[in-house]
Design a protein around this motif. Structure first.
Motif, PDB file in Angstrom:
ATOM      1  N   UNK A 147      63.167  20.503 -23.738  1.00 60.16           N
ATOM      2  CA  UNK A 147      64.446  21.350 -22.982  1.00 60.16           C
ATOM      3  C   UNK A 147      65.526  21.763 -23.728  1.00 60.16           C
ATOM      4  N   UNK A 148      66.064  20.646 -24.469  1.00 61.43           N
ATOM      5  CA  UNK A 148      67.061  21.014 -25.535  1.00 61.43           C
ATOM      6  C   UNK A 148      66.771  21.967 -26.435  1.00 61.43           C
ATOM      7  N   UNK A 149      65.459  21.762 -27.170  1.00 57.17           N
ATOM      8  CA  UNK A 149      64.869  22.859 -28.016  1.00 57.17           C
ATOM      9  C   UNK A 149      64.911  24.146 -27.660  1.00 57.17           C
ATOM     10  N   UNK A 150      64.368  24.341 -26.553  1.00 53.44           N
ATOM     11  CA  UNK A 150      64.040  25.629 -25.913  1.00 53.44           C
ATOM     12  C   UNK A 150      65.661  26.327 -25.689  1.00 53.44           C
ATOM     13  N   UNK A 151      66.601  25.503 -25.103  1.00 55.20           N
ATOM     14  CA  UNK A 151      67.852  25.995 -24.826  1.00 55.20           C
ATOM     15  C   UNK A 151      68.576  26.586 -26.166  1.00 55.20           C
ATOM     16  N   UNK A 152      68.437  25.734 -27.361  1.00 51.62           N
ATOM     17  CA  UNK A 152      68.975  25.978 -28.432  1.00 51.62           C
ATOM     18  C   UNK A 152      68.389  27.142 -29.049  1.00 51.62           C
ATOM     19  N   UNK A 153      67.041  27.319 -28.776  1.00 54.97           N
ATOM     20  CA  UNK A 153      66.187  28.824 -29.578  1.00 54.97           C
ATOM     21  C   UNK A 153      66.826  29.919 -28.843  1.00 54.97           C
ATOM     22  N   UNK A 154      66.728  29.923 -27.595  1.00 56.82           N
ATOM     23  CA  UNK A 154      67.388  31.088 -26.735  1.00 56.82           C
ATOM     24  C   UNK A 154      68.762  31.310 -27.105  1.00 56.82           C
ATOM     25  N   UNK A 155      69.521  30.288 -27.241  1.00 56.95           N
ATOM     26  CA  UNK A 155      71.088  30.743 -27.859  1.00 56.95           C
ATOM     27  C   UNK A 155      71.067  31.249 -28.989  1.00 56.95           C
ATOM     28  N   UNK A 156      70.157  30.784 -30.034  1.00 56.93           N
ATOM     29  CA  UNK A 156      70.115  31.304 -31.397  1.00 56.93           C
ATOM     30  C   UNK A 156      69.577  32.978 -31.436  1.00 56.93           C
ATOM     31  N   UNK A 157      68.402  33.021 -30.443  1.00 53.32           N
ATOM     32  CA  UNK A 157      67.793  34.285 -30.426  1.00 53.32           C
ATOM     33  C   UNK A 157      68.637  35.078 -29.732  1.00 53.32           C
ATOM     34  N   UNK A 158      69.249  35.028 -28.820  1.00 53.38           N
ATOM     35  CA  UNK A 158      70.072  36.124 -27.963  1.00 53.38           C
ATOM     36  C   UNK A 158      71.268  36.171 -27.942  1.00 53.38           C
ATOM     37  N   UNK A 168      70.012  45.472 -39.078  1.00 53.20           N
ATOM     38  CA  UNK A 168      70.456  46.852 -39.474  1.00 53.20           C
ATOM     39  C   UNK A 168      69.664  47.908 -39.041  1.00 53.20           C
ATOM     40  N   UNK A 169      68.294  47.529 -39.139  1.00 52.60           N
ATOM     41  CA  UNK A 169      67.220  48.515 -38.786  1.00 52.60           C
ATOM     42  C   UNK A 169      66.805  48.477 -37.322  1.00 52.60           C
ATOM     43  N   UNK A 170      66.406  47.363 -36.999  1.00 52.35           N
ATOM     44  CA  UNK A 170      65.529  47.186 -35.485  1.00 52.35           C
ATOM     45  C   UNK A 170      66.598  46.974 -34.468  1.00 52.35           C
ATOM     46  N   UNK A 171      67.861  46.608 -34.839  1.00 52.08           N
ATOM     47  CA  UNK A 171      68.864  46.353 -33.713  1.00 52.08           C
ATOM     48  C   UNK A 171      68.435  45.041 -33.030  1.00 52.08           C
TER      49      UNK A 171
END
Length: 293
Positions: A63-74, A81-84
């Motif tokens: 649960x903690x890892x997925x929350x951190x991943x979503x925070x990092x990703x989004x 610079x190219x894909x936005x």
């Protein structure tokens, strides 16, 4: 031995040939009143869930890892610079594909073990891994299609990587379908295991498709020796962290799915034993009545 063979033949069709004098009490087990009362202690002693202390700790970590991943990703990671913002899908898509591969390797290993030893646990493990593998493969196709629409201009092309991945998804669905055919449990498991052995060769085909054929799909980024890791530290960290987090999620889901499958098997076996005992009691009662006459 004759009784065992008879039970194996009757088991998949037992619910359709139930004696009208037998009743189905709460819980759905076919039994008589005496058998139902005898079964109550074992029902009370049955585990109330599929969790353990270790799995609960793992669940918190996931649960903690997925929350951190979503925070990092989004949130934390910058736009490319190219894909936005489209690059944010790459934090999930490769990790989902990896867990789909992992599920297929587990399913193939368990299927080989089942064909060799005919053990129930190996069949349940393979079935659980295939279920999760089908979900992960579907998510891989969906996230890839979402990424491909603005990048390639289409959601889908009959590309070697995409086509082989779709075939893998159909094979996983075929495995699940074989487990639901109208046949004895041993026959269903054996036929599904034969298909399960073929999953890893197709995974190799999927992975190597970008090397063996001309394809729109890019080559593996993490395995590229010329990739500059220093220019995108946060991007690379988020991608690697995504592999770790989603892998932990897969392990947690597989653990619980296997335990659910094992409990289902135990309930099914108890149901069969109770049904056989009920029929023995009926036969004994009928013989006593015939003797009294």
């Amino acid at each position: 031995m004759a009784l065992v063979q008879l039970a194996r033949c009757v088991r998949p069709r037992l619910h359709r040939r139930r004696d009208p004098h037998l009743r189905v009490p709460a819980g759905g087990i076919v039994t008589t009143t005496q058998a139902s009362a005898a079964a109550q202690p074992s029902t009370a002693a049955a585990p109330l869930g599929t969790g353990s202390q270790a799995s609960r700790v793992l669940g918190v970590v996931v649960l903690v890892a997925m929350a951190v991943l979503l925070w990092l990703a989004f949130v934390a990671s910058p736009r490319d610079a190219i894909q936005g913002d489209l690059v944010r899908l790459l934090y999930l898509h490769p990790a989902l594909a990896w867990t789909a591969y992992l599920a297929c390797f587990i399913a193939t290993g368990a299927s080989i073990q089942h064909l060799r030893k005919r053990t129930v646990g190996s069949d349940l493990l393979a079935h659980s891994a295939v279920e999760l593998g089908a979900v992960m493969t579907l998510l891989t196709l969906v996230t890839g299609a979402i990424w491909g629409r603005p990048t390639w201009g289409v959601y889908w092309v009959w590309d070697a990587r995409l086509t082989s991945t779709a075939i893998l998804f159909l094979m996983l669905l075929g495995y699940l379908a074989l487990h639901r055919i109208d046949a004895a449990p041993e026959v269903r498991s054996r036929r599904a295991a034969v298909l399960g052995v073929l999953l890893v060769p197709n995974v190799i085909l999927v992975h190597q498709s970008v090397q063996w054929w001309r394809t729109l799909h890019q080559d593996p980024t993490l395995l590229d020796r010329n990739f500059d890791f220093g220019t995108s530290d946060l991007l690379m960290f988020t991608m690697v962290f995504g592999f770790v987090a989603i892998s932990l999620l897969f392990v947690w889901l597989l653990l619980h799915r296997f335990r659910v499958a094992w409990l289902e098997h135990q309930v099914e076996s108890a149901w069969l034993d109770d049904a056989i005992e009920a029929r023995r009691a009926e036969a004994l009662a009928e013989s006593r009545e015939a003797g009294a006459r």
